[in-house]
Design an enzyme around this catalytic site. Structure first.
Site, PDB file in Angstrom:
ATOM      1  N   ASP A   8     101.654  55.383  39.870  1.00 37.85           N
ATOM      2  CA  ASP A   8     102.431  54.316  40.481  1.00 37.85           C
ATOM      3  C   ASP A   8     102.925  54.837  41.834  1.00 37.85           C
ATOM      4  O   ASP A   8     102.848  56.044  42.108  1.00 37.85           O
ATOM      5  CB  ASP A   8     103.602  53.965  39.567  1.00 37.85           C
ATOM      6  CG  ASP A   8     104.467  52.847  40.116  1.00 37.85           C
ATOM      7  OD1 ASP A   8     103.943  51.963  40.795  1.00 37.85           O
ATOM      8  OD2 ASP A   8     105.687  52.885  39.859  1.00 37.85           O
ATOM      9  N   ASP A  10     106.055  53.117  43.939  1.00 41.29           N
ATOM     10  CA  ASP A  10     107.505  52.964  44.070  1.00 41.29           C
ATOM     11  C   ASP A  10     108.217  53.547  42.850  1.00 41.29           C
ATOM     12  O   ASP A  10     107.940  53.164  41.712  1.00 41.29           O
ATOM     13  CB  ASP A  10     107.856  51.478  44.216  1.00 41.29           C
ATOM     14  CG  ASP A  10     107.297  50.896  45.501  1.00 41.29           C
ATOM     15  OD1 ASP A  10     107.867  51.187  46.567  1.00 41.29           O
ATOM     16  OD2 ASP A  10     106.291  50.165  45.439  1.00 41.29           O
ATOM     17  N   SER A 107      99.720  50.062  42.383  1.00 43.15           N
ATOM     18  CA  SER A 107     101.065  49.737  42.856  1.00 43.15           C
ATOM     19  C   SER A 107     101.304  48.240  42.946  1.00 43.15           C
ATOM     20  O   SER A 107     100.386  47.460  43.211  1.00 43.15           O
ATOM     21  CB  SER A 107     101.281  50.354  44.244  1.00 43.15           C
ATOM     22  OG  SER A 107     102.517  49.962  44.795  1.00 43.15           O
ATOM     23  N   LYS A 140     102.235  43.764  36.964  1.00 45.21           N
ATOM     24  CA  LYS A 140     102.765  44.425  35.776  1.00 45.21           C
ATOM     25  C   LYS A 140     103.859  43.541  35.163  1.00 45.21           C
ATOM     26  O   LYS A 140     104.574  42.878  35.894  1.00 45.21           O
ATOM     27  CB  LYS A 140     103.356  45.794  36.176  1.00 45.21           C
ATOM     28  CG  LYS A 140     102.358  46.711  36.892  1.00 45.21           C
ATOM     29  CD  LYS A 140     103.055  47.938  37.486  1.00 45.21           C
ATOM     30  CE  LYS A 140     102.085  48.780  38.293  1.00 45.21           C
ATOM     31  NZ  LYS A 140     102.720  49.951  38.934  1.00 45.21           N
ATOM     32  N   ASP A 165     107.350  54.814  36.219  1.00 44.88           N
ATOM     33  CA  ASP A 165     108.798  54.977  36.119  1.00 44.88           C
ATOM     34  C   ASP A 165     109.508  53.775  35.535  1.00 44.88           C
ATOM     35  O   ASP A 165     110.596  53.903  34.973  1.00 44.88           O
ATOM     36  CB  ASP A 165     109.402  55.257  37.499  1.00 44.88           C
ATOM     37  CG  ASP A 165     109.346  54.033  38.404  1.00 44.88           C
ATOM     38  OD1 ASP A 165     110.413  53.604  38.881  1.00 44.88           O
ATOM     39  OD2 ASP A 165     108.240  53.514  38.636  1.00 44.88           O
TER      40      ASP A 165
END
Length: 217
Positions: A8, A10, A107, A140, A165
């Site tokens: 990922d 961010d 991303s 996502k 995260d």
């Protein structure tokens, strides 16, 4: 057997979730929107089309989603060019894993932001592919962006490990049947059920090693 790693962006490589929040809330305040306490979590992981629709339909901006997205991206690009919030240890972790496996990026950021970060950080040379969720059907927690990253690498998703995260990111990686390594964002902690779905949880990217990826440590 792990054959590739999908990162990922961010919250994993750059500490940017709060920057997204600041920019979108600033835009809402300027244009008469109604920011709500759930907005940050609701939009996390959404594609640009999805969150810009949310900004129009829920936050209450009058512009069309494409205009909202373009303005947010413009402001983020300006922030990143002035100071890129690269997470300490991210470059070293990428180098460690790139020495062993091909890497891809999956991303929710817009393509312009992905390219800017990879170029200005110097990390672009380590990634063989990158995918923005605006390039797939769903953001996502749908698995689309991870599945496309695996496809571009030429590797089956079950042979990939994903590094995430956020709650929606973890769920997306698991839905793609990837080994999922969670590094919880302390500012936006995932729910316990999402963390429980991850294969391994570590405290920081500095702990991300080949042994962790393979499950041998």
């Amino acid at each position: 057997m792990i054959e590739a790693i999908v990162f990922d962006l961010d919250g994993i490589l750059i500490d940017s979730e709060h920057v997204w929040d600041e920019v979108r809330q600033e835009l809402a305040d300027e244009r008469g929107g109604r920011w709500n306490e759930n907005a940050s979590r609701d939009m996390m992981g959404m594609s640009s089309l999805e969150w810009s629709r949310y900004m129009r339909d829920v936050v209450g901006l009058s512009e069309e989603p494409e205009e909202i997205s373009a303005e947010v991206v413009r402001r983020l690009e300006d922030r990143y060019r002035r100071e890129l919030p690269l997470i300490p240890g991210a470059e070293q972790a990428v180098q460690r894993l790139a020495a062993r496996w091909p890497l891809a990026l999956a991303s929710s950021s817009n393509r312009e932001l992905i390219d800017l970060v990879l170029e200005s950080s110097g990390l672009g040379r380590y990634f063989e592919a990158s995918v923005s969720s605006e390039e797939v059907a769903r953001g996502k927690p749908a698995p689309d962006v991870f599945l496309e990253a695996a496809r571009r690498l030429g590797v089956g998703p079950t042979s990939c490990a994903a590094v995430e995260d956020s709650e929606n990111g973890i769920l997306a990686a698991k839905a793609a049947d990837m080994r999922t390594i969670a590094i919880p964002n302390p500012h936006y902690p995932p729910h316990e059920d999402a963390l429980a779905a991850a294969d391994v949880v570590i405290a920081s990217i500095e702990e991300l090693t080949p042994a962790i990826v393979e499950g041998s440590s």
